[in-house]
Design a protein around this motif. Structure first.
Motif, PDB file in Angstrom:
ATOM      1  N   GLY A 395       0.836  -1.193   0.000  1.00  0.00           N
ATOM      2  CA  GLY A 395       0.000   0.000   0.000  1.00  0.00           C
ATOM      3  C   GLY A 395       0.866   1.234   0.000  1.00  0.00           C
ATOM      4  O   GLY A 395       2.092   1.172   0.213  1.00  0.00           O
ATOM      5  N   ALA A 396       0.253   2.361  -0.242  1.00  0.00           N
ATOM      6  CA  ALA A 396       0.993   3.622  -0.278  1.00  0.00           C
ATOM      7  C   ALA A 396       1.544   3.951   1.103  1.00  0.00           C
ATOM      8  O   ALA A 396       1.082   3.433   2.125  1.00  0.00           O
ATOM      9  N   SER A 397       2.549   4.813   1.153  1.00  0.00           N
ATOM     10  CA  SER A 397       3.096   5.264   2.435  1.00  0.00           C
ATOM     11  C   SER A 397       1.992   5.913   3.261  1.00  0.00           C
ATOM     12  O   SER A 397       1.190   6.689   2.736  1.00  0.00           O
ATOM     13  N   GLY A 398       1.963   5.577   4.558  1.00  0.00           N
ATOM     14  CA  GLY A 398       0.932   6.115   5.428  1.00  0.00           C
ATOM     15  C   GLY A 398      -0.338   5.308   5.457  1.00  0.00           C
ATOM     16  O   GLY A 398      -1.318   5.716   6.081  1.00  0.00           O
ATOM     17  N   SER A 399      -0.329   4.144   4.803  1.00  0.00           N
ATOM     18  CA  SER A 399      -1.554   3.328   4.788  1.00  0.00           C
ATOM     19  C   SER A 399      -1.718   2.503   6.061  1.00  0.00           C
ATOM     20  O   SER A 399      -2.777   1.913   6.276  1.00  0.00           O
ATOM     21  N   GLY A 400      -0.675   2.422   6.911  1.00  0.00           N
ATOM     22  CA  GLY A 400      -0.812   1.740   8.196  1.00  0.00           C
ATOM     23  C   GLY A 400      -0.113   0.402   8.292  1.00  0.00           C
ATOM     24  O   GLY A 400      -0.277  -0.314   9.287  1.00  0.00           O
ATOM     25  N   LYS A 401       0.693   0.037   7.290  1.00  0.00           N
ATOM     26  CA  LYS A 401       1.343  -1.282   7.273  1.00  0.00           C
ATOM     27  C   LYS A 401       2.289  -1.455   8.459  1.00  0.00           C
ATOM     28  O   LYS A 401       2.192  -2.424   9.220  1.00  0.00           O
ATOM     29  N   THR A 402       3.217  -0.522   8.620  1.00  0.00           N
ATOM     30  CA  THR A 402       4.203  -0.629   9.696  1.00  0.00           C
ATOM     31  C   THR A 402       3.542  -0.512  11.057  1.00  0.00           C
ATOM     32  O   THR A 402       3.922  -1.209  12.003  1.00  0.00           O
ATOM     33  N   THR A 403       2.550   0.351  11.171  1.00  0.00           N
ATOM     34  CA  THR A 403       1.846   0.493  12.445  1.00  0.00           C
ATOM     35  C   THR A 403       1.154  -0.794  12.834  1.00  0.00           C
ATOM     36  O   THR A 403       1.182  -1.211  14.007  1.00  0.00           O
ATOM     37  N   LEU A 404       0.536  -1.466  11.868  1.00  0.00           N
ATOM     38  CA  LEU A 404      -0.143  -2.731  12.155  1.00  0.00           C
ATOM     39  C   LEU A 404       0.845  -3.753  12.695  1.00  0.00           C
ATOM     40  O   LEU A 404       0.547  -4.467  13.662  1.00  0.00           O
ATOM     41  N   MET A 405       2.015  -3.812  12.105  1.00  0.00           N
ATOM     42  CA  MET A 405       3.021  -4.778  12.566  1.00  0.00           C
ATOM     43  C   MET A 405       3.599  -4.379  13.925  1.00  0.00           C
ATOM     44  O   MET A 405       4.022  -5.235  14.690  1.00  0.00           O
ATOM     45  N   ALA A 406       3.625  -3.076  14.231  1.00  0.00           N
ATOM     46  CA  ALA A 406       4.115  -2.643  15.537  1.00  0.00           C
ATOM     47  C   ALA A 406       3.184  -3.071  16.661  1.00  0.00           C
ATOM     48  O   ALA A 406       3.599  -3.169  17.828  1.00  0.00           O
ATOM     49  N   LEU A 407       1.913  -3.333  16.332  1.00  0.00           N
ATOM     50  CA  LEU A 407       0.963  -3.781  17.349  1.00  0.00           C
ATOM     51  C   LEU A 407       1.188  -5.242  17.729  1.00  0.00           C
ATOM     52  O   LEU A 407       0.843  -5.658  18.847  1.00  0.00           O
ATOM     53  N   ILE A 567      -1.507 -11.615  -0.397  1.00  0.00           N
ATOM     54  CA  ILE A 567      -1.097 -10.216  -0.392  1.00  0.00           C
ATOM     55  C   ILE A 567      -2.262  -9.391   0.142  1.00  0.00           C
ATOM     56  O   ILE A 567      -3.391  -9.513  -0.340  1.00  0.00           O
ATOM     57  N   VAL A 568      -1.971  -8.581   1.175  1.00  0.00           N
ATOM     58  CA  VAL A 568      -2.987  -7.726   1.790  1.00  0.00           C
ATOM     59  C   VAL A 568      -2.718  -6.294   1.348  1.00  0.00           C
ATOM     60  O   VAL A 568      -1.628  -5.752   1.592  1.00  0.00           O
ATOM     61  N   VAL A 569      -3.680  -5.692   0.701  1.00  0.00           N
ATOM     62  CA  VAL A 569      -3.530  -4.328   0.205  1.00  0.00           C
ATOM     63  C   VAL A 569      -4.229  -3.390   1.186  1.00  0.00           C
ATOM     64  O   VAL A 569      -5.416  -3.563   1.484  1.00  0.00           O
ATOM     65  N   MET A 570      -3.468  -2.392   1.686  1.00  0.00           N
ATOM     66  CA  MET A 570      -4.015  -1.445   2.661  1.00  0.00           C
ATOM     67  C   MET A 570      -4.094  -0.051   2.056  1.00  0.00           C
ATOM     68  O   MET A 570      -3.257   0.340   1.234  1.00  0.00           O
ATOM     69  N   GLN A 571      -5.099   0.678   2.513  1.00  0.00           N
ATOM     70  CA  GLN A 571      -5.300   2.044   2.042  1.00  0.00           C
ATOM     71  C   GLN A 571      -5.980   2.839   3.145  1.00  0.00           C
ATOM     72  O   GLN A 571      -7.039   2.446   3.645  1.00  0.00           O
ATOM     73  N   LYS A 572      -5.326   3.919   3.614  1.00  0.00           N
ATOM     74  CA  LYS A 572      -5.876   4.796   4.648  1.00  0.00           C
ATOM     75  C   LYS A 572      -6.299   4.019   5.896  1.00  0.00           C
ATOM     76  O   LYS A 572      -7.377   4.228   6.449  1.00  0.00           O
ATOM     77  N   GLY A 573      -5.438   3.092   6.327  1.00  0.00           N
ATOM     78  CA  GLY A 573      -5.683   2.379   7.566  1.00  0.00           C
ATOM     79  C   GLY A 573      -6.673   1.251   7.487  1.00  0.00           C
ATOM     80  O   GLY A 573      -7.085   0.714   8.530  1.00  0.00           O
ATOM     81  N   ALA A 574      -7.065   0.834   6.302  1.00  0.00           N
ATOM     82  CA  ALA A 574      -8.041  -0.245   6.145  1.00  0.00           C
ATOM     83  C   ALA A 574      -7.555  -1.223   5.081  1.00  0.00           C
ATOM     84  O   ALA A 574      -6.755  -0.873   4.203  1.00  0.00           O
ATOM     85  N   ILE A 575      -8.027  -2.457   5.180  1.00  0.00           N
ATOM     86  CA  ILE A 575      -7.722  -3.469   4.171  1.00  0.00           C
ATOM     87  C   ILE A 575      -8.738  -3.351   3.047  1.00  0.00           C
ATOM     88  O   ILE A 575      -9.947  -3.420   3.279  1.00  0.00           O
ATOM     89  N   VAL A 576      -8.243  -3.183   1.833  1.00  0.00           N
ATOM     90  CA  VAL A 576      -9.149  -3.015   0.692  1.00  0.00           C
ATOM     91  C   VAL A 576      -9.131  -4.217  -0.245  1.00  0.00           C
ATOM     92  O   VAL A 576     -10.092  -4.434  -0.993  1.00  0.00           O
TER      93      VAL A 576
END
Length: 605
Positions: A395-407, A567-576
């Protein structure tokens, strides 16, 4: 070369008002008692230093007391015993003074250095317990300033200031006692200035504490600027930022200078007033003592002894006046230190210890925001991951990928929802057992200024066998360059691994993850900054690392995750979107658009 402030902040006139500090959380008495708590384990050496200090202080009135028999017995009465004994007493007195001074100073320095070490160890231990959010809010240079600068200020308050208070306080009391013994009426004049001196010190204490707090804050800012210049020196040189950095450093350094001058001015302004009060009292005593001597109520030796005792009080009174500066600096530093020591550690409320996990991971309606009331970074994430499955997050930068993994390792706590491993809510697990099941490899590799072997074995509960380290390095395709190093696995690689290439650092990190042998693996942009040759080598090592593990791969370069199970595609903090590479391309949605974009404009080296 001179520094010039060319920033928008403008010049810094001496009378610019400074921001008001926050009120202290504890009173001065509470702060000092808490500081002395760290001295308590060394109480025997502390007691020895106090004994030496008190003995040294008692020699002051003893010197004044010897003046009376020296003059009355030797020069006036010409007593042969006094002529013989008084010089011997003076020699003995100064021998006692020397031993007491050495004992008190050395033992107090021992206590001071041990106390500082204990405080620094306690602060580092607390830093290791603090949550990631704390580091988000506090620059590392500010925290470093607490451990280096603030602790030295506390040492001064705990030891040097205390020695001054005890030694000079006992000296003044002893000299006063001797003066009262000689002539209590004249001595009352000396006591008359005590309330005035106390008032001056009380008025200056509050300002000294405020200025000390501000100085500590600016010292932390100064450390931050220097740290950024040192770590970013390549960017500074290439982009020609030298003038900007000089101006930025001057601005901060000048604020430090201003505060130091304000402190010095506050301290020194009270000294002349106190000395003037002392001189007035001394003048009055001399005048009245002369009248007493004329009437035969006081001998020559008694008068000189009284005058000498009063004159000897000036030095300790002056030091007692200045000690207020040391105390206020130390107490202001203690506020800063105890604020760190009292910071809430990351919650470890779990009661269940997780053995070796199978690797099933489930995100259930997970929400997250970095601050209360702030925009959500993650909004309703639902994702089931099977044990041994490789899942790529794109997903684009800021979509929440790294944050999700930090949880997942609980570096942050979800605002809502749950995360389960093998069906167990991770909030129920102890942090140690949870994180023991997770290995992490990122693009920004963290290596330490130690040997290659120590970096691979980093964090192991028990030192691993040499063969295990070599096996992990070989599996990570790292032994091929390690063998070429001067000392092989024992080669020191420099700060943050600066003596290694990007691909070499990545393979050391992969070897570290292999040695940990955790069932869950997080790969965060592990190959995005590598050239084609290094990427191929690292990719082979990653394939070996992923075998038999549940793997989460965060990637911008889609070519590296085409073989992922899902493959999980994320956009604006959600899985699309979720699916395989082929399924997502056939769907012609967000992922297909990203794929076409990368084919048109290739990314990476």
């Amino acid at each position: 070369m001179h520094c010039h402030d060319t920033s928008a902040r403008g010049p810094l006139p001496f009378n610019v008002p400074l921001p008001k500090p926050k009120p202290p959380l504890m009173t001065s008495r509470e702060l000092y008692l808490r500081l002395l708590h760290y001295v308590k384990p060394h109480r025997r050496m502390f007691a020895l230093s106090l004994v030496g200090t008190v003995v040294l202080a008692l020699t002051e009135p003893a010197i004044a007391a010897l003046l009376k028999p020296l003059l009355d017995g030797s020069f006036v009465a010409r007593d042969p015993e006094a002529i013989r004994d008084v010089p011997l007493l003076l020699i003995g007195l100064f021998l006692i003074r020397s031993v007491a001074d050495f004992t008190g100073a050395v033992s107090m320095k021992w206590v001071a250095t041990r106390t500082v070490t204990d405080l620094r160890c306690a602060m580092l231990a607390r830093l290791l317990q603090l949550p990631t959010r704390y580091y988000d809010r506090h620059p590392s240079a500010t925290l470093l300033s607490k451990i280096t600068y603030d602790v030295t200020q506390v040492m001064t308050a705990c030891t040097d200031a205390l020695v001054t208070l005890v030694k000079d306080g006992v000296s003044v009391l002893g000299l006063l006692a001797w003066m009262f013994y000689l002539n209590w009426k004249l001595s009352l004049l000396t006591l008359a200035i005590a309330p005035l001196i106390a008032l001056v010190m009380r008025l200056s204490s509050r300002r000294l504490r405020q200025l000390s707090r501000r100085l500590q804050g600016e010292m932390g800012e100064l450390n931050r600027v220097v740290e950024e210049v040192l770590t970013g020196h390549k960017v500074v040189k290439i982009f020609g930022g030298q003038d900007y950095e000089r101006a930025r450093f001057f601005r901060t350094a000048n604020w430090v200078r201003r505060l130091q001058m304000k402190l010095a001015t506050s301290v020194e302004s009270s000294v002349p007033g106190i000395q003037l009060l002392g001189v007035l009292a001394l003048t009055a005593v001399i005048y009245l003592a002369s009248l007493e001597s004329a009437q035969g109520n006081i001998t020559v030796g008694g008068f000189v002894s009284l005058f000498g005792a009063m004159a000897m009080m000036f030095a300790p009174i002056k030091r007692l006046t200045r000690v207020n500066d040391q105390l206020q600096r130390g107490l202001a530093a203690a506020e800063s230190i105890f604020a760190l020591l009292d910071a809430t550690p990351e919650p470890d409320t779990g009661t269940r210890a997780l053995g070796r996990a199978r690797g099933e991971v489930r995100f259930e309606d997970v929400h997250f925001s970095y601050a209360s009331g702030a925009a959500q970074v993650l909004a309703g994430i639902d994702l089931d991951v099977r044990a041994g499955e490789t899942v790529a997050l794109v997903g684009a930068s800021g979509s929440g990928k790294t944050t999700l993994m930090a949880l997942l390792p609980r570096l942050y706590e979800p605002s809502a929802g749950r995360i389960r491993i093998d069906g167990i809510d991770i909030a129920e697990l102890t942090l140690a057992s949870l994180r023991a099941n997770i290995a992490y490899v990122s693009q920004d590799i963290v290596l330490f200024n130690d040997s290659v072997a120590a970096n691979i074995a980093y964090g192991s509960a028990t030192p691993p066998a040499r063969a295990a380290i070599e096996a992990a390095a070989a599996a990570a395709h790292a032994m091929e360059f390690i063998r070429e190093m001067p000392d092989g696995l024992d080669t020191v690689i420099g700060e943050r691994g600066t003596r290694l290439s990007g691909g070499q650092r990545q393979r050391i990190a992969i070897a570290r993850a292999l040695l940990k042998n955790a069932p869950i693996l997080i790969l965060d942009e592990a190959t995005s900054a590598l050239d084609t040759h290094s990427e191929r080598q690292v990719q082979q090592a990653l394939e070996r690392l992923r075998e038999g593990r549940t793997a989460f791969i965060i990637a911008h370069r889609l070519s590296t995750i085409e073989n992922a199970d899902r493959i999980v595609v994320m956009q604006k903090g959600a899985i699309v979107e979720i699916g395989t590479h082929a399924e997502l391309l056939a769907r012609d949605g967000v992922y297909a658009g990203l794929h076409r974009l990368q084919e048109t404009v290739p990314s990476g080296p």
